[in-house]
Design an enzyme around this catalytic site. Sequence first.
Site, PDB file in Angstrom:
ATOM      1  N   ARG A  20      50.331  45.448  38.934  1.00 33.60           N
ATOM      2  CA  ARG A  20      49.149  45.837  38.146  1.00 33.60           C
ATOM      3  C   ARG A  20      49.160  47.345  37.937  1.00 33.60           C
ATOM      4  NH1 ARG A  20      44.006  43.812  41.117  1.00 33.60           N
ATOM      5  NH2 ARG A  20      44.574  41.761  40.345  1.00 33.60           N
ATOM      6  N   ARG A  62      39.893  50.658  43.446  1.00 32.58           N
ATOM      7  CA  ARG A  62      40.629  49.932  42.406  1.00 32.58           C
ATOM      8  C   ARG A  62      40.478  50.618  41.052  1.00 32.58           C
ATOM      9  NH1 ARG A  62      41.857  44.765  43.744  1.00 32.58           N
ATOM     10  NH2 ARG A  62      42.169  44.557  45.967  1.00 32.58           N
ATOM     11  N   LYS A  83      38.497  46.268  49.328  1.00 33.26           N
ATOM     12  CA  LYS A  83      38.556  46.882  47.990  1.00 33.26           C
ATOM     13  C   LYS A  83      37.229  47.553  47.640  1.00 33.26           C
ATOM     14  CE  LYS A  83      39.351  42.645  46.282  1.00 33.26           C
ATOM     15  NZ  LYS A  83      39.588  41.522  45.377  1.00 33.26           N
ATOM     16  N   LYS A 107      35.228  49.141  44.126  1.00 34.25           N
ATOM     17  CA  LYS A 107      35.362  49.206  42.656  1.00 34.25           C
ATOM     18  C   LYS A 107      34.332  50.152  42.035  1.00 34.25           C
ATOM     19  CE  LYS A 107      37.499  44.687  42.333  1.00 34.25           C
ATOM     20  NZ  LYS A 107      37.461  43.305  41.805  1.00 34.25           N
ATOM     21  N   CYS A 121      40.189  33.806  34.129  1.00 34.41           N
ATOM     22  CA  CYS A 121      41.110  34.511  35.022  1.00 34.41           C
ATOM     23  C   CYS A 121      42.493  33.877  34.909  1.00 34.41           C
ATOM     24  CB  CYS A 121      40.608  34.438  36.450  1.00 34.41           C
ATOM     25  SG  CYS A 121      40.834  32.805  37.175  1.00 34.41           S
ATOM     26  N   CYS A 126      48.557  32.635  40.571  1.00 31.08           N
ATOM     27  CA  CYS A 126      47.592  33.065  41.583  1.00 31.08           C
ATOM     28  C   CYS A 126      47.630  32.140  42.803  1.00 31.08           C
ATOM     29  CB  CYS A 126      46.181  33.093  41.009  1.00 31.08           C
ATOM     30  SG  CYS A 126      44.995  33.564  42.279  1.00 31.08           S
ATOM     31  N   CYS A 182      38.875  29.653  40.961  1.00 29.27           N
ATOM     32  CA  CYS A 182      38.341  29.528  42.325  1.00 29.27           C
ATOM     33  C   CYS A 182      37.067  30.358  42.378  1.00 29.27           C
ATOM     34  CB  CYS A 182      39.383  29.985  43.354  1.00 29.27           C
ATOM     35  SG  CYS A 182      39.432  31.762  43.631  1.00 29.27           S
ATOM     36  N   CYS A 242      37.066  36.362  39.508  1.00 29.03           N
ATOM     37  CA  CYS A 242      37.808  37.441  38.846  1.00 29.03           C
ATOM     38  C   CYS A 242      37.452  37.634  37.367  1.00 29.03           C
ATOM     39  CB  CYS A 242      39.311  37.201  38.990  1.00 29.03           C
ATOM     40  SG  CYS A 242      39.861  37.260  40.700  1.00 29.03           S
TER      41      CYS A 242
HETATM   42 FE1  SRM Z   1      40.588  39.320  41.286  1.00 31.18          FE
HETATM   43  C1  SRM Z   1      42.057  38.328  44.134  1.00 31.18           C
HETATM   44  C2  SRM Z   1      43.326  38.481  39.570  1.00 31.18           C
HETATM   45  C3  SRM Z   1      39.358  41.001  38.652  1.00 31.18           C
HETATM   46  C4  SRM Z   1      37.458  39.285  42.704  1.00 31.18           C
HETATM   47  N1  SRM Z   1      42.412  38.586  41.802  1.00 31.18           N
HETATM   48  C5  SRM Z   1      42.836  38.286  43.053  1.00 31.18           C
HETATM   49  C6  SRM Z   1      44.322  37.946  43.082  1.00 31.18           C
HETATM   50  C7  SRM Z   1      45.071  39.214  43.346  1.00 31.18           C
HETATM   51  C8  SRM Z   1      44.751  36.794  44.005  1.00 31.18           C
HETATM   52  C9  SRM Z   1      45.190  37.130  45.399  1.00 31.18           C
HETATM   53  O1  SRM Z   1      44.496  37.864  46.132  1.00 31.18           O
HETATM   54  O2  SRM Z   1      46.241  36.609  45.791  1.00 31.18           O
HETATM   55  C10 SRM Z   1      44.484  37.488  41.609  1.00 31.18           C
HETATM   56  C11 SRM Z   1      45.883  37.626  41.006  1.00 31.18           C
HETATM   57  C12 SRM Z   1      46.130  36.506  40.013  1.00 31.18           C
HETATM   58  C13 SRM Z   1      47.330  36.690  39.180  1.00 31.18           C
HETATM   59  O3  SRM Z   1      48.252  35.844  39.255  1.00 31.18           O
HETATM   60  O4  SRM Z   1      47.390  37.631  38.398  1.00 31.18           O
HETATM   61  C14 SRM Z   1      43.360  38.233  40.949  1.00 31.18           C
HETATM   62  N2  SRM Z   1      41.273  39.761  39.505  1.00 31.18           N
HETATM   63  C15 SRM Z   1      42.388  39.239  38.937  1.00 31.18           C
HETATM   64  C16 SRM Z   1      42.475  39.564  37.465  1.00 31.18           C
HETATM   65  C17 SRM Z   1      43.895  39.789  36.973  1.00 31.18           C
HETATM   66  C18 SRM Z   1      41.783  38.461  36.672  1.00 31.18           C
HETATM   67  C19 SRM Z   1      42.054  38.459  35.190  1.00 31.18           C
HETATM   68  O5  SRM Z   1      42.363  37.381  34.716  1.00 31.18           O
HETATM   69  O6  SRM Z   1      41.949  39.486  34.541  1.00 31.18           O
HETATM   70  C20 SRM Z   1      41.577  40.811  37.430  1.00 31.18           C
HETATM   71  C21 SRM Z   1      42.335  42.088  37.683  1.00 31.18           C
HETATM   72  C22 SRM Z   1      41.442  43.265  37.587  1.00 31.18           C
HETATM   73  C23 SRM Z   1      42.137  44.591  37.691  1.00 31.18           C
HETATM   74  O7  SRM Z   1      42.745  44.993  36.704  1.00 31.18           O
HETATM   75  O8  SRM Z   1      42.037  45.225  38.751  1.00 31.18           O
HETATM   76  C24 SRM Z   1      40.651  40.536  38.609  1.00 31.18           C
HETATM   77  N3  SRM Z   1      38.766  40.092  40.830  1.00 31.18           N
HETATM   78  C25 SRM Z   1      38.437  40.656  39.631  1.00 31.18           C
HETATM   79  C26 SRM Z   1      37.017  40.790  39.524  1.00 31.18           C
HETATM   80  C27 SRM Z   1      36.266  41.314  38.309  1.00 31.18           C
HETATM   81  C28 SRM Z   1      35.936  42.775  38.399  1.00 31.18           C
HETATM   82  O9  SRM Z   1      36.357  43.476  39.326  1.00 31.18           O
HETATM   83  O10 SRM Z   1      35.210  43.245  37.519  1.00 31.18           O
HETATM   84  C29 SRM Z   1      36.463  40.279  40.695  1.00 31.18           C
HETATM   85  C30 SRM Z   1      34.961  40.121  41.017  1.00 31.18           C
HETATM   86  C31 SRM Z   1      34.300  41.395  41.343  1.00 31.18           C
HETATM   87  C32 SRM Z   1      34.407  41.727  42.789  1.00 31.18           C
HETATM   88  O11 SRM Z   1      35.432  42.256  43.223  1.00 31.18           O
HETATM   89  O12 SRM Z   1      33.460  41.419  43.518  1.00 31.18           O
HETATM   90  C33 SRM Z   1      37.583  39.855  41.510  1.00 31.18           C
HETATM   91  N4  SRM Z   1      39.884  38.917  43.174  1.00 31.18           N
HETATM   92  C34 SRM Z   1      38.570  38.886  43.539  1.00 31.18           C
HETATM   93  C35 SRM Z   1      38.465  38.406  44.885  1.00 31.18           C
HETATM   94  C36 SRM Z   1      37.150  38.214  45.692  1.00 31.18           C
HETATM   95  C37 SRM Z   1      36.739  39.484  46.334  1.00 31.18           C
HETATM   96  C38 SRM Z   1      35.566  39.296  47.261  1.00 31.18           C
HETATM   97  O13 SRM Z   1      34.851  40.264  47.500  1.00 31.18           O
HETATM   98  O14 SRM Z   1      35.364  38.206  47.784  1.00 31.18           O
HETATM   99  C39 SRM Z   1      39.778  38.141  45.317  1.00 31.18           C
HETATM  100  C40 SRM Z   1      40.221  37.604  46.685  1.00 31.18           C
HETATM  101  C41 SRM Z   1      40.224  38.662  47.735  1.00 31.18           C
HETATM  102  O15 SRM Z   1      40.115  39.859  47.485  1.00 31.18           O
HETATM  103  O16 SRM Z   1      40.335  38.264  48.907  1.00 31.18           O
HETATM  104  C42 SRM Z   1      40.641  38.443  44.210  1.00 31.18           C
HETATM  105 FE1  SF4 Z   2      42.952  33.623  41.299  1.00 29.05          FE
HETATM  106 FE2  SF4 Z   2      40.525  32.839  41.943  1.00 29.05          FE
HETATM  107 FE3  SF4 Z   2      40.893  35.269  40.929  1.00 29.05          FE
HETATM  108 FE4  SF4 Z   2      41.181  33.187  39.384  1.00 29.05          FE
HETATM  109  S1  SF4 Z   2      39.270  33.797  40.411  1.00 29.05           S
HETATM  110  S2  SF4 Z   2      42.619  34.888  39.523  1.00 29.05           S
HETATM  111  S3  SF4 Z   2      41.997  31.671  40.738  1.00 29.05           S
HETATM  112  S4  SF4 Z   2      41.637  34.577  42.878  1.00 29.05           S
END
Ligand code: SRM
Ligand code: SF4
Length: 576
Positions: A88, A157, A220, A222, A441, A447, A486, A490
Amino acid sequence: MDVKAEPDRSRDVSQPLDKLGPDETLKANSDYLRGTIKQSLADEITSAVAASDAKLMKFFGIYQQDDRDIRDERRRQKLEAAFSFMARVRLPGGVCSPGQWLKLDDLARNYGGDTLRLTTRQTFQFHRVMKHNLRSLLQGLRDVLLDTKAACGDDTRGVMCTVNPDLSKLHAEVYALAKRASDHAVHRTGAYKEIWYGAEREETDGPEEPFYGRTYMPRKFKIGFAIPPSNDIDVYGQDLGFIAIARRGKLKGFNVAIGGGLGRTDQSPKTYPRLASVIGYIDADKLFPTIDAVMSVQRDYGDRLDRLHARFKYTIDEKGLDWIKAETERRLGFALKPAEPYTFTSNGDPLGWVKGEDGREHCILFIQNGRIINTPDFPMMDGLRAIAQVHKGMFRVTPNQNLIIADIASEDRPAIEALMKQYGLDQFETRSGLRLNSMACVALPTCGLAMAESERYLPDLVTRIEAILNTHGLKDDPITIRMTGCPNGCARPYIAEIGLTGRAPGKYNLYLGGGFHGERLNKMYLENVGEPAILEALDKTLGHYARERKPGEHFGDFAIRAGYVAEVKEGRFFND
Ligand code: SRM
Ligand code: SF4
């Protein structure tokens, strides 16, 4: 960063490491994220890296993944999983030049499976990068002044910024601050240069991580900058959000919002989405001290034992908002002023052509779920490459996974427009209001946390919902729909008017009632249901909406007024 830390529980090296969670111990013992990553990269026996290095590599924006479509088959054949890596890019505010675009495109074709992915936090992801190509990829990015630092991991981030094409001057001012904020907050370890660029280790004068110490953040963190009336970045979803306050088109300062976070974990009621709370106003010159003060409070008081409970939102709810605000002000040495008035109107993108106040033109292209790829009937990646070859302005990735061809002089518009038509990139003109406001997402197959499809499924589901919209005369109404594979959230599904989060293959929770401009969480309407139940529910609620909505009423507001779901009042929900 220059905050002199308090008695810093997280960084106190005398604190027995066995009192910390395992991830904290790993970070503390990693020699500022070096771990054994170099050895893991050199190991030719496996296409994976050691488990501890996989965790540390997240701090460099790199995730180890495996192809889940063939995971079972490979297991049956007793083969190693089909490992590859996601990388990323750090791209504050989503802005990149045509030269950078061309390089990203080259790198994707050479190392990233011929595809680029725009993310919900305004950046690019490469998928399916093989271990032996990671260095070439990161060095290629370095050639165009890009890196992947802190794009994942327990640190700050990607810093977001409203893309705002019409208020050009304000965007330029706020974007410059967002970029500085990213550079200010990014980790300092020399490990990045050593591992990825092959640099020699250099002695540092002072501590290698003056702000983060050996254990970085608990989780993390943000940061995002919103420029009203657009809330495209979903400022209430940020750990630390800044809402720009302008007077006569010039930036004056920011309202400060803290404690947003949208992730929840399946079957874990102690995890919940929470919208950020606005705690006051600062003048623009207080921005960087405020970032330091807020981050240091979370660094020092965030939960370092239980990662499920380590985000800033939980620290705030545990300690109390008033306590966190007072502690932040104590570290700042001044009190925040009362929040200034502001109005948001939408968290979507105004797709199509927009003219800025300086007369420059911008075109916001619809990129379905941010996926840039060539298919036989839609050579999208080639089309964007062709535009990058002639474009003299910039590109901006939007927080809704779309793309702006920004800063086009009027005389250059016809050439760009012709390329859009030639390559079919002008879909914003014909697509339904629902599709244009849809986000999914990545989910399967890359993922590791996905429980159901998302990016590969939402477009088809939207097609079926469009049939319902047509019946009810709602085709052009902007209604937000967001899906995730899930509950992690995201694609920020909990602030969509229609939210869907995966529970199992083909099964989703359906949420209704989110605020159109990101001001209110939605609420679960149906649990763990398949497509027939989703379509039936949407037919009923959308039909009712079409018949009985008030002028200007959005679907999310109607779903609450009509009693389909209760309003989420406290800015968070604890369970469904
Ligand atoms: Fe996310 C984890 C993809 C924005 C909340 N996110 C992941 C992972 C890295 C899976 C992993 O941990 O193994 C995913 C990778 C999938 C892949 O194959 O690419 C993933 N997140 C994404 C992206 C690519 C979704 C998308 O389709 O665009 C976004 C990348 C953003 C970036 O450029 O940095 C993405 N993730 C978000 C957002 C939205 C935001 O930040 O505005 C959230 C919700 C906001 C937040 O953080 O509260 C988000 N991602 C999570 C979480 C849950 C965090 C939590 O507090 O519980 C995880 C899991 C974790 O961190 O344990 C996660
Ligand atoms: Fe993966 Fe869940 Fe984030 Fe979708 S919402 S990219 S399934 S961690």
